[in-house]
Design a protein around this motif. Structure first.
Motif, PDB file in Angstrom:
ATOM      1  N   ASN A  57       0.874  -1.186   0.000  1.00 26.66           N
ATOM      2  CA  ASN A  57       0.000   0.000   0.000  1.00 26.66           C
ATOM      3  C   ASN A  57       0.908   1.232   0.000  1.00 26.66           C
ATOM      4  N   HIS A  58       1.968   1.146   0.803  1.00 22.69           N
ATOM      5  CA  HIS A  58       3.100   2.071   0.712  1.00 22.69           C
ATOM      6  C   HIS A  58       4.248   1.319   0.030  1.00 22.69           C
ATOM      7  N   GLY A  59       4.889   1.952  -0.941  1.00 23.06           N
ATOM      8  CA  GLY A  59       5.798   1.234  -1.824  1.00 23.06           C
ATOM      9  C   GLY A  59       7.150   0.890  -1.241  1.00 23.06           C
ATOM     10  N   ASP A  60       7.444   1.303  -0.005  1.00 22.19           N
ATOM     11  CA  ASP A  60       8.750   1.010   0.597  1.00 22.19           C
ATOM     12  C   ASP A  60       8.608   0.100   1.816  1.00 22.19           C
ATOM     13  N   GLU A  61       7.600  -0.778   1.780  1.00 28.04           N
ATOM     14  CA  GLU A  61       7.331  -1.707   2.887  1.00 28.04           C
ATOM     15  C   GLU A  61       7.291  -3.120   2.296  1.00 28.04           C
ATOM     16  N   TYR A  62       8.072  -4.050   2.842  1.00 26.91           N
ATOM     17  CA  TYR A  62       8.401  -5.269   2.093  1.00 26.91           C
ATOM     18  C   TYR A  62       7.882  -6.588   2.659  1.00 26.91           C
ATOM     19  N   SER A  99       9.121   3.796  -3.124  1.00 32.47           N
ATOM     20  CA  SER A  99       8.715   5.082  -2.562  1.00 32.47           C
ATOM     21  C   SER A  99       7.407   4.905  -1.794  1.00 32.47           C
ATOM     22  N   ARG A 100       7.224   5.653  -0.733  1.00 30.20           N
ATOM     23  CA  ARG A 100       5.992   5.559   0.047  1.00 30.20           C
ATOM     24  C   ARG A 100       4.782   5.953  -0.799  1.00 30.20           C
ATOM     25  N   VAL A 101       4.895   7.071  -1.509  1.00 27.25           N
ATOM     26  CA  VAL A 101       3.786   7.576  -2.318  1.00 27.25           C
ATOM     27  C   VAL A 101       4.102   7.347  -3.788  1.00 27.25           C
ATOM     28  N   PHE A 143      -1.046  -5.381   4.553  1.00 27.24           N
ATOM     29  CA  PHE A 143       0.246  -5.388   5.247  1.00 27.24           C
ATOM     30  C   PHE A 143       0.916  -4.024   5.194  1.00 27.24           C
ATOM     31  N   HIS A 144       1.424  -3.602   6.345  1.00 29.58           N
ATOM     32  CA  HIS A 144       2.283  -2.418   6.403  1.00 29.58           C
ATOM     33  C   HIS A 144       3.513  -2.732   7.241  1.00 29.58           C
ATOM     34  N   SER A 145       4.530  -1.864   7.042  1.00 30.99           N
ATOM     35  CA  SER A 145       5.708  -1.809   7.898  1.00 30.99           C
ATOM     36  C   SER A 145       6.042  -0.326   8.014  1.00 30.99           C
ATOM     37  N   GLY A 146       7.174  -0.018   8.606  1.00 28.49           N
ATOM     38  CA  GLY A 146       7.468   1.396   8.832  1.00 28.49           C
ATOM     39  C   GLY A 146       7.958   2.151   7.614  1.00 28.49           C
TER      40      GLY A 146
HETATM   41 ZN   LIG Z   1       2.430   1.659   5.358  1.00 30.33          ZN
END
Ligand SMILES: [Zn+2]
Length: 330
Positions: A57-62, A99-101, A143-146
């Motif tokens: 959902n955010h592009g820098d979370e794996y 990237s996050r966005v 799923f998310h991470s920081g």
């Molecule tokens: Zn996130």
């Protein structure tokens, strides 16, 4: 309302396992009649519920992308009761750019809901999920991470909801995920979130924060894979016994859990993730980056708890989230 142009390239209904894409037409300088192709796997087994599963959902979370790629690769239709709709790279343009966005429109997908059918690329993705895929689902896992700027204790979480029956179902799914930590989360900025949109449709929703810093570790990847299987077993979609380890339930009783950086500078951490914290305990010093001899700014805990999240890179800006506390449930 104008129609959303996104179409799946594979059937969402036919029995079996299919790998395809969500095709989003996007005309641009380097591709006149081109499209954004968001990878998609649909696995339809015996009749049963539907799970909608998303990472990046955010592009820098794996961790989510890893667990979902593995699931799409490893699970066959014969093993599934119901339907799995698997999208490892929810905001695919952002994921491609690490990237996050999104680099296309600078929009944060997780603040774009319910989306706009004829809006920008990210707004169209949000609208397609909000209007087409989420209504199909019984269980939604996002799923998310920081990412690059936060680091979390690995937890799965549910939100405080107005409907106690829905909240209990979400908490049960979070407990089934069985991350080392489980959290009742109070969002700092819930408007426009996928979470809010999914919960408003009455779905059972699980989200996670499984680490951060713009990478995954062996431990957090394992937690993601194990938790995903556990929650699908809980939902009746996969068979087998869940892998269960001790998990600590945390809550965020008030806004005092959030600590915002009051100054920009060089962070000297004074507590690590998982450390127990007492009120007024120093959490971090912020040192000047443009001179010597200046007094550092010390940030003190606004309440008790454990350190559940911290700012990740070594430099912080005024207004960044510096530290987040959560409180073990008694
Ligand atoms: Zn996130």
């Amino acid at each position: 309302m104008p129609a959303n142009p996104i179409r799946p390239t594979v059937s969402l209904d036919e029995p079996g396992k299919r790998h395809g894409f969500l095709k989003l037409p996007y005309s641009r300088n380097d591709s006149a009649w081109g499209s954004v192709m968001i990878p998609l796997t649909v696995i339809v087994g015996a009749p049963g519920p539907t799970a909608l599963l998303t990472g990046a959902n955010h592009g820098d979370e794996y961790e989510g992308p890893i667990a979902l790629q593995a699931l799409a690769h490893e699970v066959e239709a014969e093993e599934v009761t119901g339907r799995l709709i698997i999208v490892p790279y929810f905001n695919f343009p952002a994921f491609t750019a690490a990237s996050r966005v999104s680099p296309i429109d600078q929009v944060n997908l997780n603040r774009a809901f319910p989306g706009v059918p004829d809006g920008s690329v990210t707004q169209k993705i949000a609208n397609y999920f909000n209007d087409t895929l989420v209504p199909l689902a019984d269980l939604v896992v996002d799923f998310h991470s920081g990412g690059k700027t936060l680091d979390f204790l690995p937890f799965a979480c549910a939100h405080y909801l107005d409907d106690p029956v829905q909240q209990a179902a979400c908490v049960a799914a979070v407990e089934a995920f069985n991350a080392p930590w489980s959290l009742m989360l109070r969002e700092i900025d819930a408007v426009g979130m996928y979470d809010t949109a999914v919960e408003a449709q009455g779905k059972v929703f699980v989200t996670t924060e499984l680490g951060g810093g713009g990478t995954a570790s062996a431990r957090t990847a394992r937690i993601a894979r194990r938790g995903l299987r556990n929650v699908l077993i809980h939902g009746g979609m996969l068979s087998g016994a869940p892998e269960v380890e001790p998990s600590v339930m945390l809550e965020m009783p008030d806004d005092a859990c959030y600590h915002t950086a009051p100054a920009s500078g060089l962070i000297e951490p004074l507590a690590d993730l998982g450390d127990p914290i007492v009120p007024d305990q120093p959490l971090a010093r912020i040192w000047a980056t443009d001179c010597t001899g200046a007094q550092p700014v010390t940030v003190f805990a606004q309440r008790d708890g454990v350190l559940a999240a911290r700012h990740f890179p070594g430099l912080v800006q005024r207004g960044d989230t510096l530290a987040v506390l959560a409180v073990p449930q008694r």
